[in-house]
Design an enzyme around this catalytic site. Structure first.
Site, mmCIF file in Angstrom:
data_model
loop_
_atom_site.group_PDB
_atom_site.id
_atom_site.type_symbol
_atom_site.label_atom_id
_atom_site.label_comp_id
_atom_site.label_asym_id
_atom_site.label_seq_id
_atom_site.Cartn_x
_atom_site.Cartn_y
_atom_site.Cartn_z
ATOM 1 N N HIS A 13 -13.778 -27.618 -33.732
ATOM 2 C CA HIS A 13 -13.939 -26.195 -33.351
ATOM 3 C C HIS A 13 -15.130 -25.639 -34.116
ATOM 4 O O HIS A 13 -15.043 -25.375 -35.307
ATOM 5 C CB HIS A 13 -12.677 -25.391 -33.698
ATOM 6 N N HIS A 15 -18.815 -23.027 -33.902
ATOM 7 C CA HIS A 15 -19.791 -22.127 -33.276
ATOM 8 C C HIS A 15 -21.149 -22.416 -33.887
ATOM 9 O O HIS A 15 -21.303 -22.353 -35.116
ATOM 10 C CB HIS A 15 -19.436 -20.661 -33.554
ATOM 11 N N LYS A 99 -12.214 -23.248 -22.783
ATOM 12 C CA LYS A 99 -11.703 -22.336 -23.808
ATOM 13 C C LYS A 99 -11.194 -21.039 -23.208
ATOM 14 O O LYS A 99 -11.909 -20.382 -22.442
ATOM 15 C CB LYS A 99 -12.826 -22.028 -24.818
ATOM 16 N N HIS A 136 -7.585 -19.414 -27.864
ATOM 17 C CA HIS A 136 -7.595 -18.404 -28.930
ATOM 18 C C HIS A 136 -6.308 -17.626 -28.751
ATOM 19 O O HIS A 136 -6.203 -16.772 -27.877
ATOM 20 C CB HIS A 136 -8.824 -17.486 -28.826
ATOM 21 N N HIS A 174 -7.407 -22.666 -34.514
ATOM 22 C CA HIS A 174 -7.329 -21.944 -35.793
ATOM 23 C C HIS A 174 -5.966 -21.300 -36.057
ATOM 24 O O HIS A 174 -5.821 -20.091 -36.050
ATOM 25 C CB HIS A 174 -8.446 -20.909 -35.934
ATOM 26 N N ASP A 247 -14.016 -23.742 -37.228
ATOM 27 C CA ASP A 247 -14.298 -22.395 -36.723
ATOM 28 C C ASP A 247 -15.441 -21.759 -37.512
ATOM 29 O O ASP A 247 -15.483 -20.533 -37.665
ATOM 30 C CB ASP A 247 -13.049 -21.512 -36.756
HETATM 31 C C1 NCD Z 1 -15.669 -16.386 -33.865
HETATM 32 C C2 NCD Z 1 -17.135 -16.065 -33.577
HETATM 33 O O1 NCD Z 1 -17.762 -15.359 -34.376
HETATM 34 O O2 NCD Z 1 -17.659 -16.524 -32.561
HETATM 35 N N1 NCD Z 1 -15.196 -15.480 -34.880
HETATM 36 C C3 NCD Z 1 -14.134 -15.683 -35.679
HETATM 37 O O3 NCD Z 1 -13.792 -14.767 -36.437
HETATM 38 N N2 NCD Z 1 -13.465 -16.812 -35.702
HETATM 39 C C4 NCD Z 1 -14.876 -16.319 -32.614
HETATM 40 C C5 NCD Z 1 -13.494 -16.924 -32.735
HETATM 41 O O4 NCD Z 1 -13.347 -18.140 -32.828
HETATM 42 O O5 NCD Z 1 -12.523 -16.152 -32.746
HETATM 43 ZN ZN ZN Z 2 -13.915 -19.930 -33.104
#
Ligand code: NCD
Ligand code: ZN
Length: 343
Positions: A13, A15, A99, A136, A174, A247
């Site tokens: 996971h 970003h 997702k 999520h 998460h 995450d």
């Molecule tokens: C994530 C993001 O910034 O893209 N933020 C987070 O707090 N985890 C999005 C997500 O996974 O909820």
């Molecule tokens: Zn995330």
């Protein structure tokens, strides 16, 4: 010196954004992980296979020369995703999951799903084509307390999805609560979950330790200590339903230290080291390899990695910030000392 050598891990996971931020953050992940499940919540979101392939190319171009890293792409589910697109995704060897963001639940989720019952035909298509659903798991009801949103989502939506589509593989992303751990443990083998480093290391006091701590703000929000303990127990249990997903969610420091600070912790700079710290504190370093390197690959039905990485127990100080040329990102534990280091 104490060392720990494990099979090269994957991040299930992640970003990485795009543009200049992508170039700043991706080398940190590629240094540690062989593969990562790439979240599709860009602006605009990655909703089609064609967009996922273009994004994949952009990511591959950001991998530093000499590093070997494979992005595993995902699609962002919306109210207008079609069954045909799900089929295309299942047939693409580069798209590994879809997702589900409830609309409004988190960063860049405005295009997410407003009415979960309305996507049942898409879930049926995913079950039929064996394409995993990543969730999520938080309700967005304004009247629901932010600390209860995950538990209520499981009760009001996730159980029903699992019961209606028992063969659909689902990753509950998460995890943050003891109730979520319990749900995953007692569900069928088609249900698994990722756990982040921040939810293993911090409870909700970390948001308000001597003042507001925006770099500890992520969604789902940090919870009470008894939830953190349940997450540590799950991650270190050796149960293959629980695996690594950082995450890591980079935002510019100026957007975190802000009157309306963004949700997301940037942890990619030290991801494996942060997990090693959590597992070491639980006296469970022998369980790190399964969690970090085996169970996720098994769930996604991908081969386990063959390379190895070594961590050593030696202290180092996390920089205050990463990035240049207009990018400045404050990492998790900025300025603090970590006790494990990847060599
Ligand atoms: C994530 C993001 O910034 O893209 N933020 C987070 O707090 N985890 C999005 C997500 O996974 O909820
Ligand atoms: Zn995330």
């Amino acid at each position: 010196m104490k060392t720990l050598t494990i099979t090269r891990p994957d991040d299930w996971h992640l970003h990485v954004r795009n543009g200049a931020v992508l170039k700043t953050v991706l080398p940190h992940t590629a240094r540690q992980f062989a593969r990562a499940i790439i979240m599709p919540n860009l602006k605009p979101p990655v909703t089609t296979v064609a967009q996922a392939l273009a994004y994949r190319d952009e990511i591959l171009q950001a991998v530093p020369a000499g590093m070997d890293f494979t992005p595993l792409m995902t699609l962002y589910l919306t109210g207008s995703t079609t069954v045909e697109e799900i089929k295309r995704a299942a047939q693409s060897k580069y798209v590994h999951a879809v997702k589900l963001y409830p609309a409004g639940a988190t960063t860049n989720s405005d295009s997410g799903v407003a009415d979960i019952d309305s996507i049942y035909p898409l879930l049926a298509a995913m079950e039929k084509h064996d394409l995993p659903l990543l969730v999520h798991g938080e309700v967005t009801d304004e009247t629901c307390d932010i600390f209860d949103r995950e538990r209520i989502f499981i009760e009001s939506h996730l159980s029903a999805i699992h019961n209606n589509f028992p063969a659909l593989r689902i990753v509950v992303e998460h995890l943050t609560t003891a109730e979520a751990v319990q749900f995953v443990q007692s569900a069928e083998a088609t249900i698994a979950a990722t756990i982040t480093p921040q939810h293993l290391l911090f409870n909700r006091n970390a948001l308000l330790a001597g003042g507001l701590r925006p770099h500890h703000y992520c969604l789902p929000i940090l919870k009470r200590e008894h939830h953190r303990l349940a997450l540590v127990a799950a991650a270190t249990s050796g149960n293959p339903k629980f695996f690594l997903g950082t995450d890591s969610a980079p935002h510019q420091t100026s957007l975190k230290e802000n009157a309306c600070g963004c949700a997301g912790c940037f942890s990619a700079h030290a991801a494996l080291e942060l997990y090693a710290e959590a597992f070491d504190r639980a006296d469970a370093l022998d369980k790190l390899e399964g969690f970090a390197s085996f169970y996720g690959a098994d769930f996604y039905r991908l081969p386990r990695n063959t390379g190895m990485v070594t961590l050593e127990k030696s202290t180092w100080q996390v920089p205050e910030t990463y990035g240049d040329n207009g990018v400045a990102i404050t990492p998790l534990k900025a300025g603090e000392t970590l006790s494990w280091k990847l060599v």
